[in-house]
Structure formats: C-alpha cells, structure tokens
Design an enzyme around this catalytic site. Structure first.
Site, PDB file in Angstrom:
ATOM      1  N   LYS A  92      48.761  33.972  42.299  1.00 20.62           N
ATOM      2  CA  LYS A  92      48.691  35.257  41.584  1.00 20.62           C
ATOM      3  C   LYS A  92      50.070  35.905  41.531  1.00 20.62           C
ATOM      4  N   CYS A 181      36.434  49.888  49.840  1.00 15.77           N
ATOM      5  CA  CYS A 181      37.334  48.860  50.378  1.00 15.77           C
ATOM      6  C   CYS A 181      37.813  49.195  51.796  1.00 15.77           C
ATOM      7  N   MET A 182      38.463  50.344  51.972  1.00 13.27           N
ATOM      8  CA  MET A 182      39.129  50.642  53.234  1.00 13.27           C
ATOM      9  C   MET A 182      38.548  51.851  53.976  1.00 13.27           C
ATOM     10  N   MET A 348      36.907  42.645  54.509  1.00 13.38           N
ATOM     11  CA  MET A 348      35.669  43.186  53.939  1.00 13.38           C
ATOM     12  C   MET A 348      34.387  42.710  54.605  1.00 13.38           C
ATOM     13  N   GLY A 385      43.340  45.687  51.087  1.00  8.69           N
ATOM     14  CA  GLY A 385      43.080  44.788  49.967  1.00  8.69           C
ATOM     15  C   GLY A 385      44.056  44.954  48.823  1.00  8.69           C
ATOM     16  N   GLN A 386      44.173  46.189  48.338  1.00 14.99           N
ATOM     17  CA  GLN A 386      44.959  46.422  47.129  1.00 14.99           C
ATOM     18  C   GLN A 386      46.427  46.682  47.479  1.00 14.99           C
TER      19      GLN A 386
HETATM   20  N1  LIG Z   1      30.156  42.635  44.664  1.00 12.70           N
HETATM   21  C1  LIG Z   1      31.307  43.134  45.114  1.00 12.70           C
HETATM   22  N2  LIG Z   1      31.850  44.217  44.529  1.00 12.70           N
HETATM   23  C2  LIG Z   1      33.015  44.737  45.003  1.00 12.70           C
HETATM   24  C3  LIG Z   1      33.655  44.159  46.118  1.00 12.70           C
HETATM   25  C4  LIG Z   1      33.064  43.009  46.726  1.00 12.70           C
HETATM   26  O1  LIG Z   1      33.597  42.426  47.697  1.00 12.70           O
HETATM   27  N3  LIG Z   1      31.887  42.540  46.201  1.00 12.70           N
HETATM   28  N4  LIG Z   1      34.820  44.700  46.580  1.00 12.70           N
HETATM   29  C5  LIG Z   1      35.126  46.103  46.295  1.00 12.70           C
HETATM   30  C6  LIG Z   1      36.560  46.340  46.540  1.00 12.70           C
HETATM   31  S1  LIG Z   1      37.154  46.001  48.117  1.00 12.70           S
HETATM   32  C7  LIG Z   1      37.407  46.778  45.594  1.00 12.70           C
HETATM   33  S2  LIG Z   1      39.028  47.142  46.023  1.00 12.70           S
HETATM   34  C8  LIG Z   1      36.935  47.043  44.225  1.00 12.70           C
HETATM   35  C9  LIG Z   1      37.929  46.701  43.133  1.00 12.70           C
HETATM   36  O2  LIG Z   1      37.343  47.057  41.918  1.00 12.70           O
HETATM   37  P1  LIG Z   1      38.141  47.646  40.690  1.00 12.70           P
HETATM   38  O3  LIG Z   1      39.136  48.621  41.115  1.00 12.70           O
HETATM   39  O4  LIG Z   1      37.131  48.115  39.709  1.00 12.70           O
HETATM   40  O5  LIG Z   1      38.798  46.285  40.157  1.00 12.70           O
HETATM   41  P2  LIG Z   1      40.069  45.954  39.298  1.00 12.70           P
HETATM   42  O6  LIG Z   1      39.698  44.807  38.443  1.00 12.70           O
HETATM   43  O7  LIG Z   1      41.233  45.772  40.184  1.00 12.70           O
HETATM   44  O8  LIG Z   1      40.276  47.235  38.410  1.00 12.70           O
HETATM   45  C10 LIG Z   1      41.521  47.807  38.191  1.00 12.70           C
HETATM   46  C11 LIG Z   1      41.600  48.289  36.762  1.00 12.70           C
HETATM   47  O9  LIG Z   1      42.868  48.925  36.547  1.00 12.70           O
HETATM   48  C12 LIG Z   1      43.518  48.382  35.402  1.00 12.70           C
HETATM   49  N5  LIG Z   1      44.955  48.544  35.649  1.00 12.70           N
HETATM   50  C13 LIG Z   1      45.849  47.689  36.169  1.00 12.70           C
HETATM   51  N6  LIG Z   1      47.042  48.309  36.350  1.00 12.70           N
HETATM   52  C14 LIG Z   1      46.887  49.585  35.936  1.00 12.70           C
HETATM   53  C15 LIG Z   1      47.738  50.732  35.911  1.00 12.70           C
HETATM   54  O10 LIG Z   1      48.908  50.702  36.313  1.00 12.70           O
HETATM   55  N7  LIG Z   1      47.190  51.894  35.452  1.00 12.70           N
HETATM   56  C16 LIG Z   1      45.902  51.973  35.006  1.00 12.70           C
HETATM   57  N8  LIG Z   1      45.437  53.145  34.595  1.00 12.70           N
HETATM   58  N9  LIG Z   1      45.096  50.895  34.996  1.00 12.70           N
HETATM   59  C17 LIG Z   1      45.568  49.732  35.482  1.00 12.70           C
HETATM   60  C18 LIG Z   1      42.989  46.982  35.285  1.00 12.70           C
HETATM   61  O11 LIG Z   1      43.072  46.525  33.952  1.00 12.70           O
HETATM   62  C19 LIG Z   1      41.526  47.147  35.771  1.00 12.70           C
HETATM   63  O12 LIG Z   1      40.661  47.497  34.719  1.00 12.70           O
HETATM   64  O13 LIG Z   1      35.743  46.279  43.985  1.00 12.70           O
HETATM   65  C20 LIG Z   1      34.708  46.538  44.893  1.00 12.70           C
HETATM   66  N10 LIG Z   1      33.525  45.844  44.397  1.00 12.70           N
HETATM   67  N1  LIG Z   2      42.492  36.162  45.508  1.00  7.16           N
HETATM   68  C1  LIG Z   2      42.236  37.444  45.715  1.00  7.16           C
HETATM   69  N2  LIG Z   2      42.811  38.087  46.762  1.00  7.16           N
HETATM   70  C2  LIG Z   2      42.509  39.373  46.974  1.00  7.16           C
HETATM   71  C3  LIG Z   2      41.652  40.109  46.109  1.00  7.16           C
HETATM   72  C4  LIG Z   2      41.094  39.424  44.994  1.00  7.16           C
HETATM   73  O1  LIG Z   2      40.360  39.992  44.186  1.00  7.16           O
HETATM   74  N3  LIG Z   2      41.404  38.099  44.841  1.00  7.16           N
HETATM   75  N4  LIG Z   2      41.348  41.411  46.365  1.00  7.16           N
HETATM   76  C5  LIG Z   2      42.067  42.144  47.408  1.00  7.16           C
HETATM   77  C6  LIG Z   2      41.188  43.191  47.954  1.00  7.16           C
HETATM   78  S1  LIG Z   2      41.106  44.703  47.151  1.00  7.16           S
HETATM   79  C7  LIG Z   2      40.511  43.036  49.115  1.00  7.16           C
HETATM   80  S2  LIG Z   2      39.558  44.319  49.692  1.00  7.16           S
HETATM   81  C8  LIG Z   2      40.676  41.845  49.947  1.00  7.16           C
HETATM   82  C9  LIG Z   2      39.364  41.294  50.491  1.00  7.16           C
HETATM   83  O2  LIG Z   2      39.647  40.213  51.315  1.00  7.16           O
HETATM   84  P1  LIG Z   2      38.507  39.499  52.148  1.00  7.16           P
HETATM   85  O3  LIG Z   2      37.711  40.507  52.866  1.00  7.16           O
HETATM   86  O4  LIG Z   2      39.145  38.428  52.930  1.00  7.16           O
HETATM   87  O5  LIG Z   2      37.612  38.836  50.981  1.00  7.16           O
HETATM   88  P2  LIG Z   2      36.043  38.751  50.647  1.00  7.16           P
HETATM   89  O6  LIG Z   2      35.878  37.460  49.935  1.00  7.16           O
HETATM   90  O7  LIG Z   2      35.575  39.967  49.971  1.00  7.16           O
HETATM   91  O8  LIG Z   2      35.263  38.708  52.037  1.00  7.16           O
HETATM   92  C10 LIG Z   2      35.733  38.106  53.187  1.00  7.16           C
HETATM   93  C11 LIG Z   2      34.703  37.319  53.936  1.00  7.16           C
HETATM   94  O9  LIG Z   2      33.720  38.137  54.542  1.00  7.16           O
HETATM   95  C12 LIG Z   2      32.672  37.255  54.845  1.00  7.16           C
HETATM   96  N5  LIG Z   2      31.471  37.953  55.310  1.00  7.16           N
HETATM   97  C13 LIG Z   2      30.363  38.273  54.622  1.00  7.16           C
HETATM   98  N6  LIG Z   2      29.465  38.884  55.431  1.00  7.16           N
HETATM   99  C14 LIG Z   2      30.011  38.916  56.674  1.00  7.16           C
HETATM  100  C15 LIG Z   2      29.549  39.399  57.933  1.00  7.16           C
HETATM  101  O10 LIG Z   2      28.456  39.927  58.081  1.00  7.16           O
HETATM  102  N7  LIG Z   2      30.397  39.268  58.987  1.00  7.16           N
HETATM  103  C16 LIG Z   2      31.610  38.678  58.890  1.00  7.16           C
HETATM  104  N8  LIG Z   2      32.350  38.596  59.981  1.00  7.16           N
HETATM  105  N9  LIG Z   2      32.058  38.190  57.706  1.00  7.16           N
HETATM  106  C17 LIG Z   2      31.276  38.324  56.610  1.00  7.16           C
HETATM  107  C18 LIG Z   2      32.501  36.506  53.550  1.00  7.16           C
HETATM  108  O11 LIG Z   2      31.801  35.300  53.730  1.00  7.16           O
HETATM  109  C19 LIG Z   2      33.941  36.312  53.106  1.00  7.16           C
HETATM  110  O12 LIG Z   2      34.417  35.021  53.366  1.00  7.16           O
HETATM  111  O13 LIG Z   2      41.308  40.812  49.201  1.00  7.16           O
HETATM  112  C20 LIG Z   2      42.491  41.213  48.540  1.00  7.16           C
HETATM  113  N10 LIG Z   2      43.075  40.003  48.047  1.00  7.16           N
HETATM  114  S1  SF4 Z   3      51.126  40.051  47.440  1.00  4.75           S
HETATM  115 FE1  SF4 Z   3      49.218  38.864  47.653  1.00  4.75          FE
HETATM  116  S2  SF4 Z   3      48.772  38.177  45.567  1.00  4.75           S
HETATM  117 FE2  SF4 Z   3      50.950  38.780  45.610  1.00  4.75          FE
HETATM  118  S3  SF4 Z   3      52.078  36.899  46.062  1.00  4.75           S
HETATM  119 FE3  SF4 Z   3      51.692  37.927  48.005  1.00  4.75          FE
HETATM  120  S4  SF4 Z   3      49.804  37.027  48.775  1.00  4.75           S
HETATM  121 FE4  SF4 Z   3      49.923  36.529  46.594  1.00  4.75          FE
HETATM  122 MO   LIG Z   4      39.470  46.093  48.078  1.00  5.38          MO
END
Ligand SMILES: Nc1nc2c(c(=O)[nH]1)N[C@H]1C(S)=C(S)[C@@H](COP(=O)(O)OP(=O)(O)OC[C@H]3O[C@@H](n4cnc5c(=O)[nH]c(N)nc54)[C@H](O)[C@@H]3O)O[C@H]1N2
Ligand SMILES: Nc1nc2c(c(=O)[nH]1)N[C@H]1C(S)=C(S)[C@@H](COP(=O)(O)OP(=O)(O)OC[C@H]3O[C@@H](n4cnc5c(=O)[nH]c(N)nc54)[C@H](O)[C@@H]3O)O[C@H]1N2
Ligand code: SF4
Ligand SMILES: [Mo]
Length: 768
Positions: A92, A181-182, A348, A385-386
């Site tokens: 990425k 998320c956090m 997460m 995460g972000q």
């Molecule tokens: N089922 C399920 N749902 C989840 C989660 C999960 O683990 N499982 N994880 C949750 C978590 S941890 C997170 S963080 C959220 C993430 O969920 P979202 O925040 O909804 O995901 P993104 O796709 O990152 O959305 C970011 C948006 O901002 C836009 N964008 C990018 N850069 C900019 C910018 O500079 N300005 C503006 N205005 N827009 C911009 C992108 O095009 C995109 O539409 O999802 C949550 N939802």
């Molecule tokens: N490639 C990639 N990287 C990312 C993101 C992305 O969208 N793509 N998003 C970013 C963001 S905003 C976030 S928040 C992070 C999330 O980063 P992670 O939290 O590492 O990612 P997830 O896949 O949401 O979930 C992590 C793990 O939690 C496990 N899990 C589910 N239930 C349980 C439970 O009950 N107990 C325990 N111990 N584990 C459980 C799932 O099996 C999964 O493997 O990643 C960040 N980095």
């Molecule tokens: S900040 Fe995350 S997504 Fe970007 S290069 Fe590093 S590990 Fe990959």
């Molecule tokens: Mo997140």
C-alpha cells in the site's frame, strides 16, 4: 489444509507475495521479481525531477517516504531509510505513487436536485450548507447539527473542526471513525494512567525478548512493524512470539505459540495469565508497593481482593471458556514472565468487542503486575489503525466527550481552561458530551440530528448495522466531503464537497508511537477540489463564526495547537514545522525546541514530565499510581442460535484499505479479491459448500452475498470476511452493540447464518 489456489496471488503463493510486499520498496523493484515489477509499475517512471520527504497516507505505522515529482505530479515513492521504517514500504505504501490519479476523484461540488446529484459552484454549495445548518441551529438549537470526522484528516483539520463545532457552533456533537477504532484503548489508558496514549515506542521492538500479539494481524495490517519484529527475531532467534487470535492468520502462522481462542473470551484468558503470574510468585513486589492500586468499577480494592478474584480463572477453568488447552495458557504465561522484557501489541480483536475496555485494561494490568513497563522492550503498546487516529483525534479531543490534550467535557475546570485558551466567553462549551458515533446515526434516524458534516470517512459502508444507518442518513441533511465519488456515503449526500488529499494539501499526522510528522504540500489538487481545512474555514465564515478560526493555513493552525499543548502533560510545544520539515518527526512530550522528544513516558530522566528519580512516575494520576482494574468475563453479546449458528468476525487483508474507495480503484490491488468468506473445511463439508460458491451471510439485521473460501484459518463454527468490498457490504450483518464505556461497536462478534444462493444476487447496494 491450506488452499493454495484461493490463497495465492497471480501465481505467487500468498506467503511469497506477503514477503515481497513487505520488503523495502527499493529492493522490490531491483531485480529478481519481474512479475511483481510489472504488476506494480503501471506507469514506468520516466524521470524524477525532485524528491521530497513525506509520510505514507495509509496505516498507523506511519512509514517515512521520499516522494518523487515530475512535472507537478507524484510519479514515484520510496521508503525513507532515515525514518523508523528503515527504508521499507509495504504494497500500500508503494501505491501512494498512484492514489492521487486513481479514477473517480471528486472534482466539483455537487448538490442534490430532484433526487440527483448535479454539479454546482463552490459558492452555491457552501451557501446552501451554511443556510441549512443556520436554519437548523436557529429552529432546533445547536445540538441539532453534528460533525463526523476521521483519523485520516491532518491534525490541523481535526483540531479546527472540533474547535468550530464546540466553541463556535456550541455543540459537542463531534465524533468520527476513531470511535469505531481506538475508543477502547483511549478509555483504558485514561482510566489506568489518567492520560491517553501508549507509553512505549517502536524502539521497544528492538529490545523485547518476547512478543505477545493479540487481536492484531500485524503481518497484514502493520506490515512494516511486523518486519521490525522480524528484525528482532533475526538478531535474536530465541525471541518467542505468542499470538492470540481466533484465526490462524499470517501473523499466527509465524508464531511460536498460537492461542486460537473462541472470539470474545480475551477477558478470561488475561485473567488466567495473571493467575499464573501470582501462582508462580512472579508479581513485581516493588510495582505493587509503590506504583499500583486496585479497583473494581469505582470501588477501591487491594491485592488480596485481586488474588481472590483471580482464583476463579485457573488455566483449567479458562481452557473450556476459551476453547484452548490449559497447557497452552501456562506456556504463554511462562514465556511472558520469564523473558525479562515482554512487549504486548494489540489492535481491533480487543478493541471491537463489547468488553473492549476490559480486555485492554487487563493487558495493561498484566504489564503492571509483572513490572513489564517503562523499560526498553518491556511495554504494553496498542497500535493505532489510521495514519492520524492518535494525534488528529485523540490528542485534539475531536470526540464527543473530550477536549484537547486529554481534557474532558464533563470536567468544569477543563472547559474553563479551553474557553480561556480559545478566547471565548466562559460557559461557551456545553457541559454534556455530544452524540458518540452510533448515537449520532440514531439521532439522524429519530430526526433529532437535522444536519451532519461528514469528512474523510465512509459510514455508509463502515458503520455497523449499515442498513439501518443508511436509512438514517437519508433523513438528515447530509454534507459529505470526500476525495472520491461515488462512495457508499456520497450516494446519500445532499451536498458533496470534493477534497484534496495527502500531498495535495499538506499537514501533520501522528503515528502509533506518538510521533508527529509532516507531509508537505507538493502538487495541486484536481478539478476544483479544496482542502478540508479550507472547507472548514469557509463554512465558519459563512456561519458568521470566522473569528473562532483566526488560524487559516496548516502552519498557522499548528502554531496555535502546539502553543495550547504546553499547558498540559501532552506538551509538544517544541515540535515546530521547521523541525518536522528537517527531522523524521518527533515523539511527544517535547516541551522545548531543543528537546529531542520522548521515547518512554512516565520514566523519570527520560520523560520531561516525570518527577523524582524513582523507577516510574505515573504523573497523570493524583497519587502517582496506575490502577489495576478487576474485570470478569461476560457472555457473548449475541450468542449463536439455531437460526444463526455461526460467529462472524470481520477485518482486513494486506492489499486493501477499508472501504476500498482508494485501493479498490487501483488496478494492481483490485485484483486481490475481497468478496470472499472464509469457511472452515469441516463446516463446508457439513453444509455441502463448495469453493467459490456464492452464499448469503446474514444476521437478523441483514446480509450480503460472498464467495466461499474453504480454508483452515478460522475456528470451526466461525466465519471471517472483510469490510473492504464496495459492492458486498458485510456491515449489513454486523451488530451495533457497543462497549458500554468506550461506545466502540463490536465488529468482531455477531451471530450469522450462511446459505447458498442459486446465482450471485445483483448487488442491490452497488455504488451508482
Ligand atoms: N465490519 C467492519 N467494519 C469496520 C471495521 C471492522 O474491522 N469491521 N473497522 C472500523 C475501523 S477500525 C475503521 S478505522 C473504520 C474505517 O472506515 P472509514 O473511515 O469509513 O473508511 P475509509 O475507506 O478509510 O474512508 C475514508 C474516506 O475518506 C476519503 N478520503 C481520503 N482522503 C481524504 C481527505 O484528505 N479528505 C477527505 N475529505 N476525504 C478523504 C476516502 O475516499 C474515503 O471515502 O471502519 C470501521 N468499520
Ligand atoms: N492492509 C490494511 N492495513 C490496515 C488497514 C486496512 O484497512 N488494511 N486499516 C488500518 C486500521 S484503521 C486498523 S484499525 C488496523 C486494524 O488492524 P488489526 O486489528 O490487526 O486488523 P483486523 O483484521 O481488523 O483484526 C485483527 C484480528 O483480530 C482478530 N480477532 C477477532 N476476534 C477476536 C477476539 O475475540 N480476540 C482476539 N484476540 N482477536 C480477535 C481477527 O481474527 C483478526 O485477525 O489496521 C490498519 N492497517
Ligand atoms: S504506513 Fe502502513 S500502509 Fe504505509 S507503507 Fe507503512 S506499513 Fe504500509
Ligand atoms: Mo481503524
């Protein structure tokens, strides 16, 4: 059984691909990997006119990079070898090169007219937005409007939005995706230490003698931190990795010990690890005597009460609850205790549970109890995460219950302090918290929230129980600022505001280790797109609140913000734009311009805020002691039933970012499938499911169609899918139940059914 066919990428096994994907980008492009080179190098770089220091816009690892420009465009990126990522980028990260030029950038403002979004001028769009917000505020009061933001905005933007709404419009209806998320770690840290944010840093990874990685698929979600952990293993091969995850993830595959627990049973497991610590006499007596107190809820407790509580969590009892062996619990405890320096990492899997705060607090308790805190390699470290979930939102207090630098809405002195610093009359900031994420969407549903400004987040796909909240969004006057259109949220907007992103605007991010670092503005935005900061300032002016925002450029806002920080324990007054432009970011606290930044907080001599010369000073607490909270394991929020017999968990894969608005539009990444559901081979056999077969995954809230991937990764009786697909929305099924303290939704656990569908249903929710 590992299915090589579905688990591979264009002829490379997934393992090889992941390995290549997390090498230094320089190395990836140099020789020996022709296929990858072709795949990734869509537009060959002709020439780079100049290289500029910046930061990746994706995950909370926050890798430093060099950004190459040619004729006013970003044409190449490479890992910055002087940054913490040691020159590496993941797939990425490499793709930052292409993201600005992906299809479907939002170019012009749009207004909904007779049901359709039509192009409009900025003046018309912003006048309409201001008029509708003003009307609502005048007729229904300031709490009839709200802001829903993001950990992907720059710090300057989140700070400005929160200030405008709380001190200008006078509503605390300020929340955003960091709640999803956090929120659980933020509440856990604050409860225990009186202050948010981790005390350790990435350098601890170079010193840890044991890693406990729980609820984190680090290898796919923080790949470059995973590489740093691998560096430690390479230099000290006897360093064990313990992984706690109900799935056999890529991270778990490389673990020495994998505890494949039943989802949602972390509280029992960590209590059991502490039971073993106490049984073996491995508690750190000095910590207990000098730096720790005990509590259950609001009630004070003592060590004896704590020991009594732990007696219910022997490995034998907990083994049945977690679905693992008592032996493996004892082994994990032994490795943790005997290492001399253990680092725990989590994300997460812990945070997105109804007991999210409890499991976070128990992990921290394990470190306090064993004294694994405040020494190199000995730390409890929650990953963000972000790219800016910590600095942008937690530090600036851009959430409904908080104010800058750890202050709280509910504390009158905190409100007074901020009113003074913001130069607004006493009593301006409302005394009650606003709507948190789920409540905000419920308020749209009930009609109480009339207008919402949504920035840099896509709740139409990422909120849990999306069917319900999409209907809610249709009821409100919805203003969506996004860099792309269409998204699963812009399609519900009344006004779409096109934004610049990343190197088109510039600003400050903060990564998982409290490192504030700078992304410069390097290129112009396409079409008429504007920065989110510009939009907020324009909006303030049109509401007659321009005086609230005297700072109008990223640098001016940063100046205001770093000055405000000096009146708190988050003090980073010493982090100037000038320094950030030269250095690879700085870790706070950093009170003066000659201060080098702080690696380990709470350690006298290292952290400028810590007093005395003892081992630790938890200065965020009035008595200088951190709190070990007692928590009991509860039953699941939604136990499986005959109708919904499977536990669904959701998450991510390496190549895709969240709702795929960016990564789903890049040819190279789009090829990696996201519309699959992982099914255990025994379940597939029992239900007669075949590879690639379309199936409906459905809870009592809703569902969508996914393709079966039979692979021995989840536990039996469990399903896994991602929320990446723009077309197949798993959040129709997920629950909006949340942790009662942090209000973070439980995306990691709900009960679902899986059933074959004759043909792939047309994607009803397809983005159009
Ligand atoms: N089922 C399920 N749902 C989840 C989660 C999960 O683990 N499982 N994880 C949750 C978590 S941890 C997170 S963080 C959220 C993430 O969920 P979202 O925040 O909804 O995901 P993104 O796709 O990152 O959305 C970011 C948006 O901002 C836009 N964008 C990018 N850069 C900019 C910018 O500079 N300005 C503006 N205005 N827009 C911009 C992108 O095009 C995109 O539409 O999802 C949550 N939802
Ligand atoms: N490639 C990639 N990287 C990312 C993101 C992305 O969208 N793509 N998003 C970013 C963001 S905003 C976030 S928040 C992070 C999330 O980063 P992670 O939290 O590492 O990612 P997830 O896949 O949401 O979930 C992590 C793990 O939690 C496990 N899990 C589910 N239930 C349980 C439970 O009950 N107990 C325990 N111990 N584990 C459980 C799932 O099996 C999964 O493997 O990643 C960040 N980095
Ligand atoms: S900040 Fe995350 S997504 Fe970007 S290069 Fe590093 S590990 Fe990959
Ligand atoms: Mo997140």
């Amino acid at each position: 059984m590992k299915n090589e066919e579905t688990d591979s990428f264009e002829g490379l096994s997934r393992r090889d691909f992941l390995r290549l994907a997390s090498l230094g980008s320089g190395m990836v492009f140099l020789g020996g990997c022709g296929d990858i080179r072709e795949l990734w190098q869509r537009q060959p770089v002709i020439a780079v006119d100049s290289w500029h220091k910046g930061v990746c816009r994706f995950c909370g690892t926050g890798c430093g990079m060099q950004i190459g420009l040619h004729e006013g465009k970003v044409v190449d990126v490479r890992g910055d070898k002087y940054a913490h990522n040691r020159g590496r980028l993941c797939i990425k990260g490499v793709m930052n090169r292409d993201i600005l030029y992906a299809p479907d950038r939002a170019l012009y403002p749009m207004i909904r007219n007779n049901g359709k979004l039509v192009t409009a001028s900025w003046d018309d769009a912003m006048s309409l937005v201001a008029e509708r917000f003003k009307d609502a505020i005048e007729t229904y009061g300031s709490d009839s409007v709200g802001y829903f933001g993001s950990g992907q905005l720059f710090t300057e933007e989140s700070y400005t939005a929160s200030k405008l709404f709380k001190a200008g419009i006078r509503t605390n209806n300020v929340d955003g995706n960091p709640r999803l998320c956090m929120a659980s770690p933020a509440y856990a840290y604050t409860g225990i230490f009186g202050l948010d944010e981790p005390m350790g840093c990435y350098d601890d990874m170079d010193h840890a003698n044991c890693f406990l990685i729980t609820g984190s698929n680090t290898a796919e979600c923080h790949p470059i931190l995973w590489e740093r952990i691998q560096d430690r293993i390479r230099s000290r091969p006897e360093t064990p990795i313990i992984v706690v995850d109900p799935r056999h993830t890529r991270t778990a595959r490389d673990a020495d010990l994998h505890l494949q627990i039943i989802p949602g049973t972390d509280v029992a497991l960590y209590n059991s690890l502490m039971y073993e610590v106490v049984r073996r006499g491995a508690a750190d007596e000095e910590m207990l005597a000098k730096f720790v107190t005990f509590k259950q809820g609001d009630e004070n407790k003592d060590f004896e009460a704590f020991r009594e509580h732990l007696s219910n969590y022997s490995p034998e009892k907990v083994a049945a609850v977690c679905g693992i062996s008592a032996e493996s619990i004892r082994e994990a405890a032994y490795l943790f205790i005997s290492s001399g320096a253990t680092m725990t990492i989590w994300t997460m899997g812990l945070n997105q549970q109804v007991q999210g705060v409890a499991s976070n607090q128990l992990i921290i308790a394990l470190h306090l109890l064993t004294g694994n805190i405040g020494r190199p390699g000995a730390t409890c470290f929650s990953l963000t995460g972000q790219p800016n979930a910590g600095g942008g939102v937690r530090d600036t207090g851009a959430l409904s219950h908080s104010l800058p630098n750890g202050r709280k809405i509910l504390v009158p002195e905190h409100r007074r302090e901020m009113e003074k610093l913001w130069n607004v009359p006493e009593g301006t900031i409302k005394p009650t918290p606003g709507y948190h994420a789920v409540e905000m969407f419920k308020a749209m549903e009930s009609g109480e929230l009339k207008c919402a400004l949504i920035m840099a987040t896509n709740p139409g796909q990422s909120m849990p129980n999306t069917t319900r909240y999409r209907a809610a969004m249709e009821k409100a006057f919805l203003v969506v600022a996004d860099a792309f259109h269409p998204t699963n949220t812009t399609i519900f907007a009344d006004v779409v505001l096109p934004t610049s992103m990343w190197a088109e605007k510039g600003g400050v991010f903060s990564n998982s280790e409290r490192r504030y670092h700078h992304v410069p503005k390097l290129v112009e935005a396409p079409g008429e797109a504007r920065s989110d900061l510009n939009i907020l300032v324009d909006f303030a002016d049109r509401l007659g609140l321009g005086h609230i925002l005297p700072a109008r450029t990223p640098e001016a806002v940063w100046e205001e913000w770093r000055n405000i920080s000096q009146y708190s324990y988050y003090n980073f007054k010493g982090i100037t734009y000038e320094r950030m432009k030269k250095e690879r970011g700085l870790l706070w606290p950093c009170p003066t311009e000659d201060h080098p930044g702080t690696c380990r907080r709470y350690v006298p001599g290292e952290d400028p805020m810590a007093k005395g010369n003892d081992r630790l000073d938890f200065y965020g607490r009035p008595d200088g002691r951190a709190i070990i909270f007692i928590h009991n394991q509860q039953g699941p929020p939604e136990p499986p039933t005959d109708d919904y017999p499977f536990i669904l968990t959701t998450g991510r894969v390496l190549e895709h970012w969240h709702t795929d608005t960016i990564t789903g539009r890049l040819e190279e990444l789009e090829r990696v499938p996201v519309d699959f559901v992982e099914v255990h081979p025994a379940d597939a056999q029992r239900l007669n499911l075949r590879q690639d077969m379309p199936v409906m995954v459905r809870s009592n809230r809703g569902g969508d169609v996914f393709r079966v991937r039979i692979v021995e990764k989840t536990r039996e009786g469990m399903l896994f899918t991602t929320f990446h697909s723009m077309k197949r929305i798993i959040n129709h099924a997920t629950t909006d139940a949340y942790d009662p303290i942090s209000k973070q939704p439980a995306y990691k656990y709900c009960a679902v059914a899986i059933e074959p569908v004759s043909t792939t249903k047309p994607a009803a929710d397809e983005v159009s």
